[in-house]
Scaffold this active site. Structure first.
Site, PDB file in Angstrom:
ATOM      1  CB  VAL A  95     -93.661   7.652  52.417  1.00 54.05           C
ATOM      2  CG1 VAL A  95     -93.057   6.306  52.038  1.00 54.05           C
ATOM      3  CG2 VAL A  95     -93.941   7.700  53.903  1.00 54.05           C
ATOM      4  CG  HIS A 101     -89.913  -0.863  52.241  1.00 47.34           C
ATOM      5  ND1 HIS A 101     -89.945  -2.068  52.880  1.00 47.34           N
ATOM      6  CD2 HIS A 101     -89.496   0.037  53.165  1.00 47.34           C
ATOM      7  CE1 HIS A 101     -89.583  -1.910  54.140  1.00 47.34           C
ATOM      8  NE2 HIS A 101     -89.301  -0.643  54.334  1.00 47.34           N
ATOM      9  CG  ASP A 134     -86.833   1.658  41.601  1.00 44.16           C
ATOM     10  OD1 ASP A 134     -87.687   2.416  41.083  1.00 44.16           O
ATOM     11  OD2 ASP A 134     -85.604   1.817  41.498  1.00 44.16           O
ATOM     12  NE  ARG A 164     -98.995  16.605  46.954  1.00 48.36           N
ATOM     13  CZ  ARG A 164     -98.816  16.741  45.636  1.00 48.36           C
ATOM     14  NH1 ARG A 164     -97.682  17.210  45.142  1.00 48.36           N
ATOM     15  NH2 ARG A 164     -99.791  16.432  44.797  1.00 48.36           N
TER      16      ARG A 164
END
Ligand code: DLZ
Length: 160
Positions: free
Chosen positions: A88, A95, A92, A134
């Site tokens: 995720v 959510h 902006d 990552r």
């Protein structure tokens, strides 16, 4: 950010995984990140002796759907642990917070049933660059999730 690296601290004590069966569920959202982590997780499981036929992969649209996906795996799959892989990336709107919170709480609740270990492989990052670091360019989160899963199956089996 913490400098702690799980992989540096755990490499000497990874159990034999040749008898273990894993379900991996991943997302279509941010698939350039999630597929990299998926491939690294599979590679790691194979390196530790897991048979290819004992790794079942399923895909769902987004991280929020991982909860339902894990639930299905737990009910129907002949597996010892589930790795839920998602990514995720903050946008902006709020959510991001709702998806992160909802997904995390959903996985927490499934884990708390004690039925089967579920590994939280959902990256929650501010930028795509952080996600790329990552998933492979600096860290190997897919490998970390796989080793965590192996350790949790070993832990679970210690009660049998
Ligand atoms: C809607 C949405 C947004 C904005 N961002 C992401 C994201 O960065 N990563 C992710 O895995 N999923 C995202 N989604 C989709 C939601 O997880 C979910 O698929 C929808 O809200 C439909 O339930």
């Amino acid at each position: 950010m913490s400098d702690f690296n799980f992989l540096d601290n755990t490499s000497n004590s990874i159990p034999d995984a040749s008898f273990m069966r894993f379900g991996i569920i991943t997302t279509e959202w941010n698939s350039h990140i999630t597929e990299e982590m998926l491939n690294n997780a599979i590679k790691t499981l194979l390196q530790h002796g897991v048979a290819e036929t004992n790794i079942t992969v399923r895909r769902v649209p987004g991280s929020f759907e991982l909860i339902y996906g894990c639930s299905q795996f737990a009910q129907h799959g002949y597996i010892d642990a589930i790795i839920a892989i998602g990514c995720v990336i903050k946008g902006d709107t709020p959510h991001f917070d709702y998806i992160c919170e909802g997904t995390t709480q959903g996985l927490v609740k499934l884990n708390a049933t004690g039925k089967i270990p579920i590994i939280n492989g959902v990256l929650t990052v501010n930028t795509e660059a952080q996600a790329l670091e990552r998933s492979g360019t600096k860290m190997n989160k897919g490998k970390e999730f796989a080793i965590t899963a192996i350790k949790m199956v070993d832990f679970m089996k210690s009660f049998e």
